[in-house]
Design an enzyme around this catalytic site. Structure first.
Site, short mmCIF file in Angstrom:
data_model
loop_
_atom_site.label_atom_id
_atom_site.label_comp_id
_atom_site.label_asym_id
_atom_site.label_seq_id
_atom_site.Cartn_x
_atom_site.Cartn_y
_atom_site.Cartn_z
N SER A 97 -43.44 -5.72 45.96
CA SER A 97 -42.35 -4.94 46.57
C SER A 97 -42.89 -3.78 47.38
O SER A 97 -42.45 -3.53 48.51
CB SER A 97 -41.38 -4.43 45.50
OG SER A 97 -40.69 -5.51 44.91
N CYS B 56 -25.31 -13.14 38.04
CA CYS B 56 -24.65 -12.71 36.81
C CYS B 56 -25.63 -12.02 35.88
O CYS B 56 -25.28 -11.08 35.19
CB CYS B 56 -24.06 -13.92 36.10
SG CYS B 56 -22.30 -13.81 35.90
#
Lengths: 397, 142
Positions: A72, A325
């Site tokens: 990242s 989810c």
């Protein structure tokens, strides 16, 4: 039986890698910036690791490797640096794709708010970007093209060499988020005309918390972390020597066994794909051939991914969904939506990612487990009931 | 752990799962696009819920909340069922993660929708204010 089928999320550190790291915790604990012997030993270990990683990527010089905290950070630094270089020449247009990792997409959002224009390419139904899409999107003011090497959810491998050639020909910087590819696919930054590349050690059996950014020598990086002069002033902070040694060892090991592991994984992957394809009203997401050797990704109509994952875990299979989810958002995966899957189908996704340790017995266990759980969840699903009664049309054949 | 033991128990061993062929009231709420749909079937005799079943498409907490809600209204009067709040379902489940609270809201709404269907089918007069509008899917930005 417990089967770990989430190697795209992270991998176990290889025993050889742990061995290679231990001395740098136990005895060789110097800081490379120190002038004494222990410090200089650490500096030489650091230089050695940099050279070994450069060699695995076929980088021209070890100095083109910058150590970071992971993929990242490398993505952020690559994109922000290219944007700054572009802005100096009044080039404020960036091309990427709709199915990048959020480390890329969120950095691009930030740049968009700062006045950059972002073009996100549509994803073809097979999950493979066409080089012509990139060529068509390039403009005189394009500062950067960023296309991932392999998608982290559906595992599709992008034509990086072809896209690199287009970018080189048009004089545009090319970054690739290669977090899922390095150690698993052939990566040659020179032959593929890659200017910037992000990688993360824990995806190829190295330790977590360490990664690298490859930046071609002519590219002036922008520092995200200010402080000391580590990484030639481009990344302050005392170097994570054990982690960096672990990353270099893991990468050499992964590259040395790459073809052998890929061949073995493809056999297991294809066995799994063919078995799960027998589940009615299901679909394999992404091209069956242009995909990572260990990636299997399906959608099953009429069920929701999280309940599938929880029941699989109970049955000893550790997998992932791509259904957001589990990650705190209720929207389905942006990758599946980019692929053109409708919301109701995108919710019912399952990602199984295999590693070199995965055995055929483990794959057989997955094959024995998944169909029954899908059938059970369908049996309690009002959506499935409506599909079966013909009150709602099937989306997946 | 994402979920409490209670949630996992109701998810793994859902109570009252299934359908009722001659239900006196049926309520369906949610949207497949949002990733959850709950359908509740009520058998009602002399104002008492004598049987209840559910079908749910959704995540672990949606299945657990449906199961718990059916347990909480079984054997109770229709009027009692209307007082079931999502908060009570969450408490009975020993809590839900913040981004899963909407599952308990769906459970409350599914029960109310089933009762409303029973009232409508039987010509029983009621105050329309008792029933909120259909679920508007405010949680998933569609």
């Amino acid at each position: 039986m417990r089967v770990y089928a989430d190697h795209a999320a992270t991998t176990a550190v290889h025993p050889q890698v742990i061995e290679a790291m231990l001395p740098y915790f136990r005895t060789h604990s110097g800081n490379p910036s120190s002038l004494h012997t222990a410090g200089q030993e650490a500096a030489s270990v650091l230089a050695d690791a940099r050279a070994r990683i450069a060699k695995c990527l076929n980088a021209a010089r070890p100095e083109e490797i910058y150590f970071t905290s992971g993929g990242s950070e490398a993505d952020n630094q690559a994109i922000l640096s290219a944007a700054e270089l572009g802005a100096k020449k009044d080039k404020k247009h960036i091309i990427s794709t709709k199915f990048e990792h959020h480390a890329v997409l969120h950095t691009l959002n930030k740049l968009e708010k700062a006045g950059f224009e972002i073009t996100l390419l549509d994803v073809p139904p097979n999950g493979v970007i066409r080089p012509e899409q990139v060529a068509e999107a390039i403009r005189p003011d394009t500062a950067l093209v960023s296309v991932m090497f392999a998608n982290n959810e559906i595992g599709t491998v992008q034509p990086i060499a072809e896209i690199g050639a287009v970018c080189r020909e048009r004089g545009v910087l090319f970054h690739t988020d290669a977090v899922q590819a390095v150690g698993h696919l052939e990566v040659d930054v020179q032959a593929m005309n890659i200017d910037l590349l992000s990688l993360s050690a824990h995806k190829f059996h190295g330790p977590k918390g360490v990664g690298a950014l490859y930046a071609r020598r002519s590219i002036r990086l922008q520092s995200l972390i200010e402080g000391g002069a580590q990484e030639r002033g481009k990344r302050a902070g005392t170097e994570n020597i054990p982690g960096i040694v672990g990353m270099a060892t893991a990468l050499e090991w992964a590259c040395a066994h790459r073809e052998e592991h890929a061949a073995q994984l493809r056999v297991l992957r294809d066995k799994l794909i063919s078995a799960l394809s027998a589940i009615p009203h299901s679909v394999l997401n992404g091209d069956p051939d242009a995909r990572l050797p260990g990636n299997v990704h399906f959608c099953f109509e009429g069920i929701e991914g999280e309940s599938l994952l929880l029941l699989l875990d109970d049955a000893g299979v550790e997998a992932s969904s791509g259904s957001a989810c589990t990650s705190g958002s209720l929207d389905p995966s942006h990758v599946l939506l980019a692929l053109g899957r409708p919301h109701e189908v995108a919710h019912g996704s399952l990602r199984l990612t295999l590693g070199y340790e995965t055995t055929e017995e483990e794959v057989d266990h997955i094959i024995r487990t998944v169909p029954g759980i899908v059938a059970y969840l369908r049996s309690i699903s009002p959506v499935w009931d409506a599909l079966e009664k013909g009150e709602r049309p099937y989306i997946l054949a | 752990m994402l979920y409490s033991e209670k949630v996992m128990d109701h998810f793994r061993n859902p109570r009252n799962v299934g359908k009722l062929d001659n239900a006196d009231g049926v309520g369906e709420v949610g949207n497949a696009k949002c990733g959850d749909i709950m359908k509740i079937f009520l058998k009602i005799e002399e104002g008492i819920i004598t049987d209840v079943k559910f079908n749910t498409f959704g995540c672990g907490s949606a299945i657990a909340a449906s199961s718990m809600a059916t347990e909480m209204i079984k054997g109770r009067s229709v009027e009692d069922a209307l007082t079931l709040s999502n908060r009570a379902v969450v408490e009975a489940l020993d809590g839900l993660p913040p981004h899963k609270i909407h599952c308990s809201v769906l459970a409350e709404e599914a029960v109310r929708a089933a009762v409303k269907d029973y009232y409508d089918k039987n010509g029983i007069a009621y105050n329309p204010k008792l029933f909120k509008n259909a679920h508007e899917c405010e949680h998933c930005h569609l």
